[in-house]
Scaffold this active site. Sequence first.
Site, short mmCIF file in Angstrom:
data_model
loop_
_atom_site.label_atom_id
_atom_site.label_comp_id
_atom_site.label_asym_id
_atom_site.label_seq_id
_atom_site.Cartn_x
_atom_site.Cartn_y
_atom_site.Cartn_z
CG ASN A 6 39.67 38.76 48.62
OD1 ASN A 6 39.04 38.97 49.66
ND2 ASN A 6 39.30 39.26 47.45
CE LYS A 8 36.81 36.83 45.83
NZ LYS A 8 36.43 36.79 44.44
CG HIS A 93 38.72 42.74 44.84
ND1 HIS A 93 37.60 42.29 44.16
CD2 HIS A 93 39.56 41.68 44.93
CE1 HIS A 93 37.78 41.00 43.87
NE2 HIS A 93 38.95 40.62 44.33
CD GLU A 95 34.64 39.87 43.98
OE1 GLU A 95 34.82 39.95 45.21
OE2 GLU A 95 34.87 38.82 43.33
CD GLU A 164 42.57 39.99 42.05
OE1 GLU A 164 42.84 38.89 42.55
OE2 GLU A 164 41.62 40.69 42.43
N GLY A 170 36.79 34.33 39.93
CA GLY A 170 35.65 33.51 40.35
C GLY A 170 34.96 32.79 39.20
CB SER A 201 40.33 31.08 38.36
OG SER A 201 39.03 31.65 38.30
#
Length: 244
Positions: A6, A8, A93, A95, A164, A170, A201
């Site tokens: 991904n 991003k 996701h 985010e 996740e 991150g 990570s």
Amino acid sequence: MLIAGNWKMFKRPGEAADFCGSLPGELEGVADGVSVVVAPPFTSLQAAVEALRARPVAVYAQNVHWDREGAYTGEISVDMLQTLGVAGAIVGHSERRQYFGETDETAARRAQTAFEAGLGVIACVGETLEEREAGETEAVLRRQVEAIAVAVPEPDTALAVAYEPVWAIGTGRTATPEIAQEAHAFIRSLYAVDQILYGGSVKPENAEELLAQAHVDGALVGGASLDVHSFVAICRTAARLSRS
Ligand code: PEP
């Protein structure tokens, strides 16, 4: 095993073309047992698709809308992705949930439309640090996974769930293999999904211990997928484990 990168909001078309141009050669010898996906930002999808045409690496988008077309400023439809030759999409996701108001319901609707149109789907779930510390991990995963299960009650291999934990994304802080295994087993008890990926990570240094877990069927990789060598190193670890 499935290893998905991904990207991003990183890599312009030229950078995507360079990465994707070198990826198949770098992946030489990676066994058939590993499916590889890259998910560039929307504006680099075309460059990635062109560089990977006829190569065994699929290009996914990072999001997709639930309607086929309409007045949805800033959104992209399944048909738009398929016209470009994009093979799938990430949905839900953290985010998107954290910064853009994505909910269990909208994530599930995105998953349903994409799945029914024949796109691959990686549907993301995972608890925040506060939720984990409050002992709510299973309740949160149940809520998130059940929303997807209601929308796509009979998943096939085209749909994967990515666990996740938000506190591991991150941050450099990775779930222990035991935490990943436990969460994946719980998700599997809720939903008959073929592949459950771990994300948070993942790096070449920790990929082996995570991917070696029985319920971990692959990885969704953020930061470490931006460098072709670290991404390929994770793919190679997956290949080795899927052969053993
Ligand atoms: C992700 O964003 O899906 C992710 C897992 O990111 P990172 O690997 O950078 O934690």
